[in-house]
Design an enzyme around this catalytic site. Structure first.
Site, PDB file in Angstrom:
ATOM      1  CD  GLU A 391      31.124  34.503  67.084  1.00 36.68           C
ATOM      2  OE1 GLU A 391      31.166  34.844  66.031  1.00 36.68           O
ATOM      3  OE2 GLU A 391      30.313  33.641  68.212  1.00 36.68           O
ATOM      4  CG  HIS A 673      24.819  37.454  67.126  1.00 36.14           C
ATOM      5  ND1 HIS A 673      24.438  36.611  68.449  1.00 36.14           N
ATOM      6  CD2 HIS A 673      25.297  36.369  66.430  1.00 36.14           C
ATOM      7  CE1 HIS A 673      24.912  35.733  68.635  1.00 36.14           C
ATOM      8  NE2 HIS A 673      25.619  35.310  67.306  1.00 36.14           N
TER       9      HIS A 673
END
Length: 689
Positions: A391, A673
Site C-alpha cells: 500500500e 497494521h
C-alpha cells in the site's frame, strides 16, 4: 536479467511523461484536498469537538469552496495532460530499481557484519537472514482518511525513519567469562547491559578502548560514582582525602582518557600483586572485584546520526502530531533503575558509569516444544536484511519513503505496477500495485505480474506480485548463493474468497516460472548452477487462518509448498500468534499511540480484544464497532500479514530453521497494521572451523 533504473527507455518519453503529469497534477491535488476536507479523522473530530470555532474548522469552511473553484478551473489542463499521459503508460517500465550507497555506518557494517563476514562471502556453516513485511497504508490523503489516517507525506517520511532507526539501532553482543568461554548474542532483543563499550563491529570481542565506528573516542566518559566504594565511605584505601571521590590523586581517575587494558591500580604485569588494595585477596577476574564487577562484557555498535539530515528536517517536524518524535523517543526510552543510565535521542549511549547496570524486562517467549522464540516488539529487528511493503500507492510518498530507506538499504524496488491500460490489466488502473521491496543484498533479477481478476474498487489498483532474486553470497566452489523473495498484496473484498484463491494459484505459477527463467544462464555461457538459500513470500494476503469465511483460502495448496510459522493447521493458529489488523477507530487513543504503549496493549488479552479486528461472529455485524463488545472472540485477531518460507529447491544437505518471529508495534499511529518479522537460519550442515 535487466533491472529497470528509469521509468522509460528514452529521455523523450520521460520528458513527455513529466509534461503530462505537470498538467494533470494540479487537478489531482485539488481533488484530493477537496475530498480530504470532507472526511475527518477521529483525531480531527476530537479537536473540533473541543473547540467548535477552532482555527481548523474555519480553515475547512474557507478552503473547501476555494478548492472547488480551482478544481473546475484546472480541468481543461488536466484533460489535455491525461490525453498525453494515458498512452505513455503502456511504455512505462513495471518497476524502478535504485541503488544508493548507504550511510557511513552501513558501509562499515557491510564489511564487518556477522563476525567479519562481508555480504559477498559465505560462512561454511551457513547464515541467518531477517525478513519483515508491513502494510503502511500510504494512499492518497483523501482515501487514507477512510482508514482514519491522514497526512500521507508526513507519515511516509516518518515510516521510513522508524524503520531505519529500528533496523540500525545499537546491536548488543554479550560475552561471558566462564570456564567454557560462552558467548550470548542478543542481536535484536537484548535487554541486559553492563560495562558498555562502543565498537565498530558488534561481533568482535570488545577492546578496552572506547571507539565509535572504528575511531577512538577521545572524550572522557564521566564517572558519577567511584567503583571502589559506596558513597560516603570513610576508609577508602585509594583516596588520600576522605570522601573526595574525584580527587586527582585517585589511581582510578588520574587519566580518564587512558585506554590501557591493565588495571589502573598497579603497574603493568602486576595485576595479581598482593600489595594491590583491590586484588590483595582475589584475582583480577574475580566476580567480587569492584573494578571487574562482572565476568560479562558487552559490545555495542550504533549508527552515527546524519547531521545534515537532522538539521534539515528539524523544521519539517514542527507540525507533526502524536507520532512525530516517536521514533526517537522509542529508542531513547528505557526501563532503568537509579543508575542514571540513558540513551540519547540520536541513539548514542551517553553518561554510562563503568559499573552501572540497567535491565529491561525480556519479552522473548518460547512455549511448549516451540523451536524458536517469538515476541511482541516495539522495534524493528536489528540487522534487518529484507523489507517488503504494501500500500505504498501515493507517488509523493514513494519518493519520500525511498529516500529514507536508502539510508539503510542499498537496493530498493519501488513504483511497482502499471497505470492505465496494459496487458492482462484490462481495466484502467488509477493506482499502481503499492508494493515496495528493499534489500541489503544485491538484487540480480526482478519481475512484476498483475492480477487480472480484481473486482470492485480493488480493480482500480494494479495489485499483483513482485518477484526478486538476490545474491547473498558465494561458496568456496565459486557457486553463487541466491535467495528468492516474493512481495504481494491480494484482493481485499472479504466476500470474494474465490478471487483470492485464483490469485494464489497465479502466485505459485508465476513464482515457479520466475525461478526457472532467472536460473537459466545466458546463451553460449557455461556457469555453475546457483545454490538457493531461501524462498520467502511476504505480504498482505487479506485473509486470516481463523475466520470461517476464509476456509477456502486456508486450505489452499500454497500452504503445502510454503510453511507458516504461526499456523498449526487450517483454521487454527498457534496460541501466541497475533492479529495484525488494528481497529482504525482507536488509532489515536493514548493507550496505543506510541510503540511502547501499543506493545503493552498487545501483550494483554483484554487490550487485544479492544484494539484488534477479530473475525466476525454470527451474532455480530462485520461492520460493527470493535470496542465495548462482550461476545466471545476466537483467536487473537485477524492475522492477514504473512511471512511464508519454503525448503523446496534447497541443496539436499541444507536446512532452514526459524530463530525468532516477532510482531512489531514501531509504526503505531502511522498505519492500521502491525508489522511482522522473521529471522531464518540457513544451515549447510558443515561444522564451523
Amino acid at each position: 536479467m535487466v533491472l529497470y533504473t528509469t521509468p522509460y527507455s528514452s529521455a523523450s518519453l520521460h520528458f513527455l511523461d513529466g509534461l503530462s503529469w505537470s498538467l494533470v497534477f494540479p487537478c489531482y491535488w485539488l481533488l484530493d484536498r477537496l475530498l480530504a476536507s470532507c472526511v475527518a479523522t477521529s483525531l480531527e473530530k476530537h479537536q473540533r469537538s473541543q473547540d467548535p470555532c477552532s482555527f481548523l474548522t474555519l480553515c475547512v469552511l474557507i478552503s473547501a469552496p476555494v478548492y472547488l473553484f480551482l478544481l473546475l478551473a484546472s480541468l481543461p489542463f488536466a484533460l489535455l495532460g491525461f490525453i498525453i499521459w494515458a498512452p505513455l503508460q503502456a511504455l512505462r517500465q513495471p518497476y524502478l530499481y535504485t541503488h544508493c550507497r548507504p550511510d557511513k555506518y552501513q558501509a562499515e557494517e557491510a564489511q564487518s557484519a556477522l563476525a567479519g563476514i562481508g555480504v559477498g562471502e559465505w560462512r561454511p556453516q551457513g547464515r541467518s537472514f531477517c525478513f519483515c513485511s508491513a502494510n503502511v497504508c500510504l494512499l492518497p490523503d483523501s482515501l487514507a482518511r477512510f482508514n482514519n489516517l491522514s497526512d500521507t507525506h508526513r507519515r511516509a517520511r516518518e515510516v521510513g525513519k522508524r524503520i531505519r532507526n529500528g533496523a540500525s539501532r545499537p546491536q548488543i553482543k554479550i560475552y561471558i567469562d566462564s570456564p567454557t568461554n560462552t558467548s550470548i548474542s542478543a542481536a535484536s532483543f537484548s535487554s541486559l547491559a553492563t560495562g558498555f563499550r562502543r565498537t565498530s563491529s558488534v561481533d568482535h570481542r570488545p577492546d578496552q578502548t572506547h571507539t565509535i565506528n572504528g575511531l577512538t573516542d577521545t572524550e572522557p566518559e564521566p564517572l558519577t560514582e567511584c567503583p571502589i566504594h559506596s558513597s560516603g565511605a570513610t576508609n577508602c584505601p585509594l583516596h588520600t582525602v576522605v570522601g573526595d571521590q574525584g580527587s586527582s590523586g585517585c589511581p582510578l581517575h588520574q587519566d580518564e582518557t587512558d585506554t590501557t587494558t591493565d588495571c589502573q591500580l598497579h603497574p603493568t604485569g602486576a595485576n595479581n600483586n598482593s600489595d594491590c588494595p583491590v586484588h590483595r585477596t582475589q584475582p583480577k577476574s574475580s566476580t567480587s572485584c569492584p573494578l571487574h564487577t562482572s565476568g560479562v562484557q558487552i559490545s555495542i555498535s550504533a549508527p552515527e546520526p546524519d547531521a545534515q539530515e537532522e538539521e534539515a528536517e528539524t523544521g519539517n517536524q514542527a507540525g507533526d502530531t502524536g507520532s512525530v518524535t516517536a521514533s526517537r523517543e522509542s529508542l531513547a526510552r528505557y526501563h532503568g533503575g537509579e543508575s542514571g543510565v540513558g540513551i540519547s535521542s540520536n541513539n548514542i549511549l551517553s553518561h554510562v558509569p563503568r559499573t552501572s547496570i540497567f535491565k529491561r524486562p525480556g519479552r522473548k517467549r518460547r512455549q511448549g516444544d516451540e523451536t524458536f522464540d517469538h515476541e511482541i516488539s516495539a522495534f524493528f529487528p536489528a540487522n534487518l536484511d529484507f523489507l517488503a511493503l504494501q500500500e505504498v500507492f501515493d507517488h509523493g510518498s514513494i519518493t519520500r519513503l525511498r529516500r529514507q530507506l536508502h539510508h539503510y538499504f542499498p537496493y530498493v524496488l519501488s513504483d511497482v505496477g502499471q497505470y492505465g491500460w496494459k496487458g492482462c490489466c484490462s481495466k484502467f488502473k488509477f493506482l499502481n500495485s503499492g508494493l515496495m521491496l528493499a534489500s541489503r543484498y544485491p538484487i540480480l533479477d526482478a519481475r512484476y505480474e498483475c492480477y487480472p481478476n480484481g473486482r470492485g474498487e480493488d480493480s482500480l489498483a494494479a495489485k499483483g506480485a513482485l518477484f526478486a532474486k538476490v545474491h547473498v553470497g558465494t561458496s568456496h566452489q565459486e557457486q553463487r548463493i541466491v535467495g528468492y523473495l516474493t512481495c504481494t498484496h491480494l484482493h481485499a473484498i472479504e466476500a470474494d474468497a474465490s478471487v483470492r484463491c485464483e490469485q494464489l494459484d497465479l502466485l505459485l505459477q508465476w513464482g515457479t516460472e520466475f525461478r526457472h527463467s532467472s536460473s537459466q544462464p545466458p546463451e553460449g555461457e557455461k556457469v555453475l548452477e546457483d545454490l538457493v538459500a531461501f524462498d520467502v513470500i511476504l505480504g498482505d494476503l487479506n485473509f486470516d487462518n481463523c475466520s470461517s469465511e476464509d476456509k477456502l483460502e486456508q486450505q489452499h495448496a500454497l500452504f503445502t509448498h510454503y510453511k507458516d510459522p504461526c499456523r498449526l493447521g487450517p483454521g487454527e493458529d498457534k496460541p501466541w500468534a497475533l492479529g495484525t489488523l488494528l481497529d482504525p477507530s482507536g488509532l489515536y487513543d493514548d493507550e496505543v499511540c506510541t510503540p511502547e504503549s501499543l506493545q503493552k496493549v498487545m501483550e494483554n488479552e483484554e487490550g487485544r480484544k479492544e484494539y484488534l479486528v477479530f473475525p466476525p461472529s454470527k451474532s455480530q455485524c462485520p461492520a460493527s464497532n470493535q470496542k465495548g463488545r462482550k461476545i466471545p472472540l476466537k483467536g487473537n485477531g485477524r492475522r492477514i500479514d504473512y511471512i511464508l518460507y519454503s525448503d523446496e529447491g534447497l541443496h539436499q544437505d541444507w536446512k532452514l530453521e526459524i530463530e525468532e518471529f516477532s510482531f512489531i508495534t514501531q509504526l503505531a499511529g502511522l498505519t492500521d497494521h502491525l508489522s511482522v518479522a522473521m529471522r531464518l537460519a540457513v544451515s549447510t550442515g558443515e561444522e564451523e572451523p
